[in-house]
Design an enzyme around this catalytic site. Structure first.
Site, PDB file in Angstrom:
ATOM      1  N   SER A   1      -8.146   1.064   3.105  1.00 27.21           N
ATOM      2  CA  SER A   1      -8.356   0.548   1.860  1.00 27.21           C
ATOM      3  C   SER A   1      -9.274  -0.118   1.823  1.00 27.21           C
ATOM      4  O   SER A   1     -10.029  -0.515   3.301  1.00 27.21           O
ATOM      5  CB  SER A   1      -7.117  -0.223   1.102  1.00 27.21           C
ATOM      6  OG  SER A   1      -7.434  -0.869   0.745  1.00 27.21           O
TER       7      SER A   1
ATOM      8  N   ASN B   1      -5.812   4.959  -6.475  1.00 21.08           N
ATOM      9  CA  ASN B   1      -7.684   5.315  -6.918  1.00 21.08           C
ATOM     10  C   ASN B   1      -8.513   5.095  -7.456  1.00 21.08           C
ATOM     11  O   ASN B   1      -9.151   4.847  -8.018  1.00 21.08           O
ATOM     12  CB  ASN B   1      -7.101   6.076  -5.428  1.00 21.08           C
ATOM     13  CG  ASN B   1      -8.551   6.105  -4.372  1.00 21.08           C
ATOM     14  OD1 ASN B   1      -9.105   5.238  -4.284  1.00 21.08           O
ATOM     15  ND2 ASN B   1      -8.661   8.244  -4.422  1.00 21.08           N
TER      16      ASN B   1
ATOM     17  N   ASP C   1      -7.694   8.144  -0.066  1.00 19.07           N
ATOM     18  CA  ASP C   1      -8.285   7.039   1.310  1.00 19.07           C
ATOM     19  C   ASP C   1      -7.712   7.596   2.551  1.00 19.07           C
ATOM     20  O   ASP C   1      -8.821   7.147   4.094  1.00 19.07           O
ATOM     21  CB  ASP C   1      -7.949   5.703   0.518  1.00 19.07           C
ATOM     22  CG  ASP C   1      -8.971   5.871  -0.331  1.00 19.07           C
ATOM     23  OD1 ASP C   1      -9.989   5.892  -1.053  1.00 19.07           O
ATOM     24  OD2 ASP C   1      -8.157   4.398  -1.012  1.00 19.07           O
TER      25      ASP C   1
ATOM     26  N   ARG D   1       0.849  -0.594  -0.283  1.00 20.42           N
ATOM     27  CA  ARG D   1       0.154   0.195  -0.037  1.00 20.42           C
ATOM     28  C   ARG D   1       0.818   1.565  -0.382  1.00 20.42           C
ATOM     29  O   ARG D   1       1.937   1.232   1.271  1.00 20.42           O
ATOM     30  CB  ARG D   1      -0.931  -0.559   1.349  1.00 20.42           C
ATOM     31  CG  ARG D   1      -1.758   1.105   1.604  1.00 20.42           C
ATOM     32  CD  ARG D   1      -2.921   0.810   0.297  1.00 20.42           C
ATOM     33  NE  ARG D   1      -3.730   1.671   1.284  1.00 20.42           N
ATOM     34  CZ  ARG D   1      -4.965   2.140   0.463  1.00 20.42           C
ATOM     35  NH1 ARG D   1      -4.931   1.930  -0.640  1.00 20.42           N
ATOM     36  NH2 ARG D   1      -6.099   3.070   0.859  1.00 20.42           N
TER      37      ARG D   1
ATOM     38  N   THR E   1      -9.434   0.820  -9.502  1.00 21.91           N
ATOM     39  CA  THR E   1      -8.523   0.404  -9.168  1.00 21.91           C
ATOM     40  C   THR E   1      -8.734  -1.354  -9.669  1.00 21.91           C
ATOM     41  O   THR E   1      -9.707  -1.240 -10.804  1.00 21.91           O
ATOM     42  CB  THR E   1      -8.806  -0.567  -7.779  1.00 21.91           C
ATOM     43  OG1 THR E   1      -9.050   0.619  -7.122  1.00 21.91           O
ATOM     44  CG2 THR E   1      -8.852  -2.077  -6.495  1.00 21.91           C
TER      45      THR E   1
ATOM     46  N   GLY F   1     -13.714  -0.635  -6.876  1.00 22.08           N
ATOM     47  CA  GLY F   1     -14.375  -0.473  -6.985  1.00 22.08           C
ATOM     48  C   GLY F   1     -14.831   0.400  -5.325  1.00 22.08           C
ATOM     49  O   GLY F   1     -15.863   0.495  -5.227  1.00 22.08           O
ATOM     50  N   GLY F   2     -13.964   1.170  -5.028  1.00 19.56           N
ATOM     51  CA  GLY F   2     -13.775   2.419  -3.683  1.00 19.56           C
ATOM     52  C   GLY F   2     -14.443   1.187  -2.698  1.00 19.56           C
ATOM     53  O   GLY F   2     -14.697  -0.470  -2.621  1.00 19.56           O
TER      54      GLY F   2
ATOM     55  N   THR G   1      -3.841  -0.366  -7.017  1.00 25.20           N
ATOM     56  CA  THR G   1      -4.998   0.343  -7.763  1.00 25.20           C
ATOM     57  C   THR G   1      -3.869   1.847  -7.151  1.00 25.20           C
ATOM     58  O   THR G   1      -2.756   2.102  -6.818  1.00 25.20           O
ATOM     59  CB  THR G   1      -5.639   0.952  -6.145  1.00 25.20           C
ATOM     60  OG1 THR G   1      -6.759   2.062  -6.526  1.00 25.20           O
ATOM     61  CG2 THR G   1      -5.035   0.798  -4.911  1.00 25.20           C
TER      62      THR G   1
HETATM   63  N1  GLY Z   1      -8.117   3.089  -3.294  1.00 25.05           N
HETATM   64  C1  GLY Z   1      -9.295   2.481  -2.968  1.00 25.05           C
HETATM   65  C2  GLY Z   1      -9.178   1.211  -1.355  1.00 25.05           C
HETATM   66  O1  GLY Z   1      -7.976   1.021  -1.686  1.00 25.05           O
HETATM   67  O2  GLY Z   1     -10.098   0.720  -1.556  1.00 25.05           O
END
Ligand code: GLY
Length: 576
Positions: free
Chosen positions: A458, A409, A429, A101, A389, A479-480, A407
């Site tokens: 995340s 983002n 995020d 990350r 993502t 998809g967030g 991702t």
């Molecule tokens: N940026 C999307 C996630 O990490 O959930």
């Protein structure tokens, strides 16, 4: 001789056709293969992975090859300038979770996106140089390859370098995406992805020589990206635009292996993403709440089933907002949140006939750690859900399985390009301000405040499911926040409603995230069902399509790999 020439022309034509991505056509059945499978959002990335396994590589080699290839063929989300999570379940039963990350740079601060009045300055955490977190993808993929792969970095990066240098045919959807207005704001992005305003069209070959050069530099000396000339060049490019990342931030970046989240749902074992993802914890909370219902008796996508599942989503997202963040900086009460007793207590608060009101939701008091309910200063929110993502799943002939979600983002991240690749906008995020929603309308608490060196929370949920100790499902989606509910819905589709993996991936989606207090539905959910949900008190918002399940199921009788690429998109599962 003439026949020979004809054959060569035919061969060239066939090769060209094979490399043009198919136009949108919903796959209705899974792809069957006896040995190995890769499912991703782009056929060329899936094929890059398969090529590695045919050459004697394992699922990690395939995943790394697909990951680098996605950075070329799917610049919306495939990346070098972002981050991700790789979940491995090896054939010997061992599991590993690799966290790459992004991190906040050393100069980041809790109020960096606030104006003098303490209000969030719109878009600064989303578009442009200040939105960029320290990228982890290159470190993560190189780490995974060295520790768990069988082939060389040179071998697994070869398809990506080839695709960047020689180009590939753009599908209509990808050419459309490149029209993105925010990309045009950054000269380097406008030059590379928009040919300075002379936009690429479907069917044109898209070559990325700058990216090819960067990939070659990484392949020759990956350390240079974090500790050498490349690190300096990236930092200079970002700082020139007003961003905070310095070469030392790259030098200080570290990949982390973490214990995956483990739980069970009915007779299945679930392995998923731990913090700094909220995915695995929220998924387990959802499944623990639902375990007490016989969902199968209501029928797939019935109003009764959608209601109960959405109420479980609502409760898991309520806890997500309150408790989740980077475990290296905050104590996250994971054990309590995924405890089955806690799921039972939450279930007792669900009325099968009436929707709860998110604003009145009360956490069940069974663990002291969860009692300190902080009062988030909630703000109303409505806005578009950005697509972003990407996820890909791999199983190799030995039975090693890999689930990767990665991702930038937003789609194309911060829209800033350096050294031929796009950089993330992952700083969004974090919670720019406690209680104020981010781009996805997610409300987040103190655990996810911005801090130097911290990883933003995340929702990415790479997940592996076992039955009787045997590999059964490899799952994931972009998809967030909808990642979590999409993965849950696919899993429930297979386990509770007996869908095959392709049907489960294609099934109409629905999503609830506590706030805003709305039930989001795909428009294939029938008007009758919608009316029944409204009668229960749900506020509905109907959208066309979202998400991209790229999943694999193993047939436990035959060992066959059954690959499902989402019918909503242009991806492909390929196997042999
Ligand atoms: N940026 C999307 C996630 O990490 O959930």
């Amino acid at each position: 001789m003439r026949n020979h020439r004809k054959f060569l022309i035919w061969l060239l034509f066939a090769a060209l056709l094979a490399s043009v991505p198919a136009t949108w056509a919903a796959a209705m059945r899974p792809v069957h293969a006896p040995h190995a499978m890769v499912a991703s959002v782009h056929e060329l990335a899936s094929r890059a992975g398969l090529e590695m396994m045919r050459a004697g590589g394992n699922a990690v080699d395939a995943a790394v090859a697909a990951g680098f290839a996605l950075a070329v063929v799917h610049p919306q989300a495939g990346n070098l300038g972002g981050g991700g999570f790789m979940l491995l379940r090896l054939a010997d039963g061992n599991t590993h979770f690799i966290d790459y990350r992004e991190k906040a740079p050393a100069r980041a601060s809790a109020d960096m996106y606030l104006d003098l009045q303490g209000n969030v300055i719109p878009k600064v955490s989303l578009v442009g140089f200040k939105a960029i977190g320290v990228p982890g993808s290159v470190a993560g993929m190189v780490y995974a390859e060295k520790k768990y792969g069988k082939l060389t970095l040179e071998r697994v990066m070869a398809p990506a370098i080839r695709l960047a240098r020689d180009g590939f045919f753009l599908a209509w959807e990808d050419a459309q995406d490149l029209h993105d207005e925010d990309l045009a704001k950054f000269p380097e992005s406008r030059r590379i992805f928009q040919r300075n305003g002379n936009y690429y069209e479907a069917g044109e070959v898209f070559r990325q020589p700058d990216l090819a050069q960067t990939l070659e530099r990484i392949e020759k000396n990956p350390d240079d990206f974090y500790h050498g000339a490349m690190a300096k060049e990236i930092a200079v490019a970002i700082q020139k635009g007003g961003g905070l990342i310095a070469a030392e931030d790259l030098a200080n970046y570290e990949v982390k292996e973490r214990e995956p989240i483990r739980g069970s749902y009915r007779e299945y074992d679930i392995i998923s993403a731990p913090p700094p993802s909220s995915g695995g914890v929220a998924l387990m909370e959802i499944l623990n709440i639902l375990e007490g219902y016989d969902l199968s008796k209501y029928g797939n996508r019935s109003a009764a089933a959608i209601h109960l599942i959405s109420e479980a989503f609502r409760r898991a997202f309520f806890d997500r907002a309150e408790f989740l963040g980077d475990p290296d900086f905050s104590k996250i009460p994971v054990a309590q949140l995924i405890d089955k007793k806690y799921g039972v207590a939450w279930r007792e608060s669900i009325n099968p006939e009436r929707a709860s009101l998110s604003k009145d939701l009360k956490r069940p008091v069974i663990f002291n750690e969860l009692e300190r309910y902080a009062k988030l200063n909630l703000q109303p929110w409505s806005g578009p859900e950005p697509e972003n993502t990407t996820h890909y799943s791999v199983i190799d002939p030995e039975g090693n399985a890999v689930a990767v979600t990665t991702t930038l983002n937003d789609s194309f991240g911060s829209r800033v390009t350096a050294l031929g690749f796009l950089l993330n906008d992952e700083m969004d995020d974090f919670s720019s301000k406690q209680g104020v929603p981010n781009a996805y309308g997610l409300i987040q608490g103190a655990a996810n405040a911005i801090g130097p060196g911290k990883r933003p929370l995340s929702a990415m949920t790479p997940t592996i499911v076992l039955k009787d100790g045997k590999l059964f499902l490899v799952l994931g989606s972009p998809g967030g926040p909808t990642i979590i509910t999409t993965v849950a819905n696919i899993l429930i589709g297979v386990v509770d409603f007996g869908l095959d993996i392709q049907e489960a991936v294609n099934a109409p989606r629905f999503h609830h995230q506590w706030l805003p207090d709305i039930l989001l539905l795909e428009d294939q959910i029938s008007p009758d069902t919608r009316r029944l949900l409204e009668a229960k008190g749900h506020k509905l918002v109907v959208r066309h399509l979202w998400g991209d399940g790229e999943c694999i199921r193993v047939d436990l009788n035959t060992g066959e790999r059954l690959g499902a690429s989402d019918g909503r998109n242009n991806g492909k599962a390929v196997g042999y």
